[in-house]
Design a protein around this motif. Structure first.
Motif, PDB file in Angstrom:
ATOM      1  N   MET A   1       0.833  -1.176   0.000  1.00  0.00           N
ATOM      2  CA  MET A   1       0.000   0.000   0.000  1.00  0.00           C
ATOM      3  C   MET A   1       0.884   1.248   0.000  1.00  0.00           C
ATOM      4  O   MET A   1       1.854   1.343   0.731  1.00  0.00           O
ATOM      5  CB  MET A   1      -0.915  -0.004   1.220  1.00  0.00           C
ATOM      6  N   THR A   2       0.537   2.212  -0.787  1.00  0.00           N
ATOM      7  CA  THR A   2       1.259   3.464  -0.879  1.00  0.00           C
ATOM      8  C   THR A   2       0.891   4.380   0.285  1.00  0.00           C
ATOM      9  O   THR A   2      -0.251   4.399   0.729  1.00  0.00           O
ATOM     10  CB  THR A   2       0.901   4.170  -2.208  1.00  0.00           C
ATOM     11  N   ASP A   3       1.880   5.147   0.739  1.00  0.00           N
ATOM     12  CA  ASP A   3       1.588   6.141   1.766  1.00  0.00           C
ATOM     13  C   ASP A   3       0.637   7.185   1.207  1.00  0.00           C
ATOM     14  O   ASP A   3       0.701   7.533   0.030  1.00  0.00           O
ATOM     15  CB  ASP A   3       2.865   6.860   2.208  1.00  0.00           C
ATOM     16  N   ILE A   4      -0.220   7.696   2.079  1.00  0.00           N
ATOM     17  CA  ILE A   4      -1.078   8.822   1.725  1.00  0.00           C
ATOM     18  C   ILE A   4      -0.490  10.037   2.430  1.00  0.00           C
ATOM     19  O   ILE A   4      -0.346  10.037   3.663  1.00  0.00           O
ATOM     20  CB  ILE A   4      -2.529   8.581   2.182  1.00  0.00           C
ATOM     21  N   ILE A   5      -0.104  11.032   1.644  1.00  0.00           N
ATOM     22  CA  ILE A   5       0.474  12.251   2.200  1.00  0.00           C
ATOM     23  C   ILE A   5      -0.405  13.409   1.771  1.00  0.00           C
ATOM     24  O   ILE A   5      -0.615  13.642   0.587  1.00  0.00           O
ATOM     25  CB  ILE A   5       1.927  12.459   1.719  1.00  0.00           C
ATOM     26  N   ARG A   6      -0.928  14.113   2.783  1.00  0.00           N
ATOM     27  CA  ARG A   6      -1.838  15.228   2.514  1.00  0.00           C
ATOM     28  C   ARG A   6      -1.298  16.522   3.114  1.00  0.00           C
ATOM     29  O   ARG A   6      -0.802  16.525   4.245  1.00  0.00           O
ATOM     30  CB  ARG A   6      -3.205  14.973   3.136  1.00  0.00           C
ATOM     31  N   LYS A   7      -1.428  17.587   2.368  1.00  0.00           N
ATOM     32  CA  LYS A   7      -1.178  18.915   2.913  1.00  0.00           C
ATOM     33  C   LYS A   7      -2.438  19.280   3.683  1.00  0.00           C
ATOM     34  O   LYS A   7      -3.544  19.180   3.153  1.00  0.00           O
ATOM     35  CB  LYS A   7      -0.908  19.908   1.780  1.00  0.00           C
ATOM     36  N   VAL A   8      -2.275  19.652   4.943  1.00  0.00           N
ATOM     37  CA  VAL A   8      -3.426  19.910   5.809  1.00  0.00           C
ATOM     38  C   VAL A   8      -3.278  21.237   6.538  1.00  0.00           C
ATOM     39  O   VAL A   8      -2.170  21.736   6.732  1.00  0.00           O
ATOM     40  CB  VAL A   8      -3.618  18.775   6.842  1.00  0.00           C
ATOM     41  N   ASP A   9      -4.415  21.773   6.938  1.00  0.00           N
ATOM     42  CA  ASP A   9      -4.408  22.919   7.837  1.00  0.00           C
ATOM     43  C   ASP A   9      -4.232  22.384   9.243  1.00  0.00           C
ATOM     44  O   ASP A   9      -4.890  21.409   9.629  1.00  0.00           O
ATOM     45  CB  ASP A   9      -5.740  23.675   7.765  1.00  0.00           C
ATOM     46  N   TYR A  10      -3.323  22.989   9.960  1.00  0.00           N
ATOM     47  CA  TYR A  10      -3.252  22.664  11.378  1.00  0.00           C
ATOM     48  C   TYR A  10      -3.409  23.961  12.144  1.00  0.00           C
ATOM     49  O   TYR A  10      -3.190  25.049  11.622  1.00  0.00           O
ATOM     50  CB  TYR A  10      -1.983  21.882  11.731  1.00  0.00           C
ATOM     51  N   LYS A  73      -3.950  29.430  12.271  1.00  0.00           N
ATOM     52  CA  LYS A  73      -3.943  28.405  11.221  1.00  0.00           C
ATOM     53  C   LYS A  73      -2.592  28.395  10.508  1.00  0.00           C
ATOM     54  O   LYS A  73      -2.065  29.444  10.149  1.00  0.00           O
ATOM     55  CB  LYS A  73      -5.055  28.687  10.220  1.00  0.00           C
ATOM     56  N   LYS A  74      -2.042  27.201  10.332  1.00  0.00           N
ATOM     57  CA  LYS A  74      -0.776  26.985   9.636  1.00  0.00           C
ATOM     58  C   LYS A  74      -0.951  25.794   8.683  1.00  0.00           C
ATOM     59  O   LYS A  74      -2.031  25.219   8.596  1.00  0.00           O
ATOM     60  CB  LYS A  74       0.348  26.683  10.636  1.00  0.00           C
ATOM     61  N   THR A  75       0.136  25.419   8.024  1.00  0.00           N
ATOM     62  CA  THR A  75       0.104  24.274   7.114  1.00  0.00           C
ATOM     63  C   THR A  75       1.085  23.206   7.583  1.00  0.00           C
ATOM     64  O   THR A  75       2.178  23.522   8.055  1.00  0.00           O
ATOM     65  CB  THR A  75       0.479  24.711   5.682  1.00  0.00           C
ATOM     66  N   ALA A  76       0.682  21.952   7.449  1.00  0.00           N
ATOM     67  CA  ALA A  76       1.533  20.815   7.778  1.00  0.00           C
ATOM     68  C   ALA A  76       1.251  19.705   6.770  1.00  0.00           C
ATOM     69  O   ALA A  76       0.401  19.863   5.881  1.00  0.00           O
ATOM     70  CB  ALA A  76       1.268  20.335   9.199  1.00  0.00           C
TER      71      ALA A  76
END
Length: 136
Positions: A1-10, A73-76
């Motif tokens: 299974m491939t990793d799922i990498i998401r840009k998210v608001d934190y 709010k930031k991005t991670a």
């Protein structure tokens, strides 16, 4: 299974570093039906910093406001995948190859052969990191 990498608001918040403050805030969020994908808290000077990645950002902001919690709010990047030797090494190597410095990274085995991680980069490097990671 491939990793799922998401840009998210934190979202981050500074709170009093005292017993029960985290419980108060997390209970208030639970009462509003907020599902957190990630949460961490740690001392920061004489206060504590709480970091949240909610499933629903707008609902989280509303619930935080109701709980008296001022958030920024930031991005991670949120990573989820099959646990295996070197899983994080592969991710950090992609960023290194792209010339992106990691500000912070936390990873944990989630059980059932799964792992999760959260990583932060300098705001000026978010676009470059997203491209290097193939983040959605």
């Amino acid at each position: 299974m491939t990793d799922i990498i998401r840009k998210v608001d934190y979202f981050k918040a500074q709170v009093q570093d005292k017993a029960g403050e985290g419980a108060r805030i997390l209970s208030a969020l639970r009462g509003e039906g907020i599902n957190l994908l990630f949460f961490t808290g740690f001392p920061r000077g004489r206060k504590a910093q709480l970091d949240f990645i909610p499933e629903n950002g707008p609902a989280f902001r509303k619930a935080a406001r109701k709980a008296g919690l001022a958030v920024t709010k930031k991005t991670a990047f949120l990573v989820q995948g099959q646990d295996r030797p070197g899983a994080i090494a592969g991710i950090v190597s992609k960023l290194a190859d792209a010339g992106v410095n990691i500000t912070a990274l936390d990873a944990v085995a989630a059980g059932g052969g799964r792992y999760g991680a959260i990583l932060w980069v300098n705001p000026a490097s978010v676009r470059k990191a997203a491209k290097a990671l193939g983040a959605t």
